[in-house]
Design a protein around this motif. Structure first.
Motif: not given
Lengths: 353, 353
Positions: B305-310
Motif C-alpha cells: 500500500d505504501f509503495c502504491g501510494e508513493h
C-alpha cells in the motif's frame, strides 16, 4: 577555599594504596560538597588503576560508587541542602547542550562527559574519585539517596545499579518476561534483584551451579549451568531478554539462540577481544544485540527511587580503607558476595603520608 | 482437479533451466489460484538452487517475487475474487496459532513457516515457486497489489520490498533521520526509495562511486565510497540508522562507529562467515545491531500500500523464460540495475519438455 580530603591513592599501577591528602576545588556557585560515607569497589576501578584500560593519570584516586551527605552548597545551588543524603556515580559533568545531554543521556555526551576519576575536568585538572573523605561535584550530577537504604548498600547502586537498571528499563522488562542474567557478580546480582522487582521470571546463567544458594537468596527463579551437556540446544528460544554482565569471551551465536524471536541481548561486560558473530543468528528471528553503558542522571535518580521503593540495596562486604589492596585481589579471584564497600569513616583513624 | 503449470525447473544445481509441466494441487476451500504475470529473480533463488544453502530438493522451481491475477477461488475464500491483482512473497503457510503468528510475524513461526519453494508443505510435498504460469496459495498468504503499479515492477516488492521496508518501519524511520543504505543492488535500491519516501536523508554507502548516477536517480541525497582514505573516521557518528544489504564480510566495528549514540544497524544480507565484533562498539553509545528477515503478511500488505501510494516500483530489466540462465550469471557478476523480472507470458510460446 580548597577543601582538604584524605584519599586512597596509588602513585603507579603496581604500588599499594596509600592514604594521602589532596585538595578538592574551592566550590563553584553550582557545586555541592559531599562528605563521603561509603564508596563501592567496582571492577572498573581496578582496570583503570592497573593501566588495563590504557595509561592512567597518577597519582590517582578511583571510586565512582559514592554515597554521602551534603555539607555545603554553592550560592546558586537550588536542588540540595546541607544534610541531604546523596550519591554520585560515574559522571561529574557534561556539556549539557548536545543532543545526547538534552535526551538525558549524559553518558553519551557528544562533547565528552567528565568521568568521576581519571578524566580531564572542565578546568583541565584530572578528576579524583570516591575512595575519599569528601568530593566536590556540580549539583546536576548529584542524586538523592532513598531514605530506606543505608549509605553502604546504596553506594554500589550508583554504578552496578544503574548499569543493570538502565537496560532493563530501556527494553521495558515487565511482569512475565523471561529474563536471563549471565554472571552473578557485582552487576549480575543487582540485575537479578531489579529484574525480579520488575516482575520478570529470572534465570541466572552461570558456568556452574556453585552460586545456586546465592541466586535463590537474591530472588532468582532458577539458576542454570551453561557448561551442562547440550545446554544451548535444550534452552533454545527460551528467553525474551538476556543481560550479559560477564567480561569474558562467549559464544555469542549460541547465546542469541537462547532468545525467542525478536528477543534482545544486552552486553554490559567488555571482553578485550573481538567476538565471533554470525549474522544468521541476528537475521533468523530478528534478534537484537546491543550494549549499554551506565545511564543518564535522570535515569540514575529513577533507579534510586525504584530501589528505595522496593528495598533493593546491594549485597556488600564492608571494609576499612586499609583493606582495599586485599579486596582487589579477592575481586579478581571472584571471591566477593557481591560488592566490597569502603567505610570511609575509617579515614579518621589514619594519618595521611 | 490438479492444475497443470508450465514452470522453469532445474533437475540439479549444475543443469540449465528447462521448461517442464508440473501439477499444482487441487485447490482447497481456502486456496486461491493465481495466474502469474511476472516473477522477480532474487539472489536467494540462486543460492538455493545452486545448493549454496544446503542440498535443495530437485527437481525444483524457485521464485518468491510473484505478481499475478486471481483466476479461481476456493469455496471458503472471503478475501479474494477472480480478477484481483495479487502478489505472493516468500511464505505460503504457517501454523497461525503460535505467539509469532499471532503477532503477525509469520516469518518467525515457531512451528516453521512454509516457504514458497524448496520447503515442506503441510501435505508433505515440496513447494514449487514462482518461475511458473500459475500457483495455488492459501488465501491468507496472498496480498493485494496496488492499482498504480504494473505487475513487473510490483513483483520484486514481495521480497526486496518487504525486506527493506520492514526494518525501516520497525525502527520508525522518519523525516530528518540520517539513513545509510549499504550496497545498491536489488535490496539496496528499494531501501533508498522507501527510506526517501519516509522522509529520511539518505546516503548510499558503496565501495566505489560507480553507481553515483543510479543513486541520484533513485533519490539518494548522496553516495559515499567506503574505500576512500579515512572514510570511517571522517563520517564517524553521522547516521541514525544503517541498513546493510550486502552479503559480504564487513568491518562491523567500523560501521557501528558511523552511527550516532543509540543508533541502529540492521543487517539483511548474510555473509557465510562469522563476523568480528568488539562489544565496545555496542556499549559505547549504546548501539543496536540487529537482523531482519522479510516481514509478516500484514506488514507486506502495508508495504505494498505504501509503495502504491508513493509510486515505488522496483527498477527492473524484463526477460523471457529462456533468458534466466544468462540472467543468473549477470546477477552473480553484479550486472543488473536492479532486478531481473521474468515475463511469464513467454511460457506460452514454449513447449514443455
Amino acid at each position: 577555599m580548597p577543601i582538604p580530603a584524605k584519599v586512597l591513592q596509588k602513585t603507579s599501577p603496581d604500588s599499594p594504596f596509600q592514604v594521602a591528602t589532596i585538595s578538592r576545588r574551592d566550590p563553584r556557585p553550582d557545586d555541592v560538597v559531599i562528605e563521603i560515607r561509603a564508596a563501592g569497589i567496582c571492577h572498573s576501578d581496578i582496570h583503570t588503576i592497573r593501566n588495563e584500560w590504557g595509561p592512567a593519570h597518577f597519582p590517582l584516586t578511583v571510586g565512582h560508587e559514592i554515597a554521602g551527605v551534603v555539607t555545603a552548597v554553592g550560592e546558586d545551588v537550588t536542588r540540595w541542602s546541607v544534610g541531604d543524603r546523596v550519591g554520585v556515580g560515574c559522571l561529574v559533568n557534561s556539556c549539557g547542550t548536545c543532543a545526547e545531554c538534552e535526551a538525558d543521556q549524559e553518558q553519551n555526551c557528544l562533547n565528552g562527559a567528565v568521568g568521576t576519576y581519571n578524566s580531564e575536568d572542565v578546568d583541565g585538572t584530572i578528576t579524583q574519585g570516591g575512595y575519599a573523605q569528601n568530593i566536590v561535584v556540580n549539583e546536576k550530577f548529584v542524586c538523592k539517596l532513598p531514605d530506606t537504604l543505608d549509605f553502604d548498600v546504596a553506594a554500589p547502586l550508583l554504578c552496578a545499579g544503574i548499569t543493570t537498571y538502565s537496560p532493563l528499563a530501556t527494553w521495558d522488562i515487565k511482569p512475565g518476561d523471561k529474563v536471563a542474567i549471565v554472571g552473578l557478580g557485582g552487576l549480575g546480582h543487582m540485575g537479578v534483584k531489579i529484574a525480579k522487582a520488575r516482575g520478570a521470571d529470572v534465570t541466572v546463567l552461570s558456568r556452574s551451579l556453585k552460586k545456586a544458594d546465592a541466586a535463590a537468596a537474591l530472588g532468582a527463579d532458577r539458576i542454570l549451568a551453561t557448561t551442562e551437556e547440550g545446554f544451548f540446544k535444550k534452552h533454545r528460544g527460551e528467553f525474551d531478554f538476556i543481560l550479559n554482565t560477564v567480561s569474558a569471551t562467549l559464544d555469542v551465536n549460541a547465546y542469541l539462540g537462547l532468545l525467542k524471536p525478536r528477543g534482545v541481548m544486552v552486553v554490559v561486560g567488555l571482553p578485550p577481544e573481538n567476538q565471533e558473530l554470525g549474522f544468521y543468528a541476528l537475521i533468523i528471528g530478528r534478534k537484537v544485540l546491543t550494549g549499554s553503558n551506565i545511564g543518564g542522571i535522570k535515569e540514575t535518580q529513577e533507579m534510586l527511587d525504584f530501589c528505595g521503593e522496593h528495598g533493593l540495596g546491594a549485597e556488600i562486604e564492608k571494609i576499612g580503607v586499609m583493606d582495599v589492596d586485599a579486596a582487589y585481589e579477592r575481586v579478581i579471584a571472584g571471591d566477593v558476595q557481591f560488592r566490597f564497600v569502603i567505610d570511609t569513616s575509617t579515614f579518621d583513624d589514619i594519618a595521611a603520608e
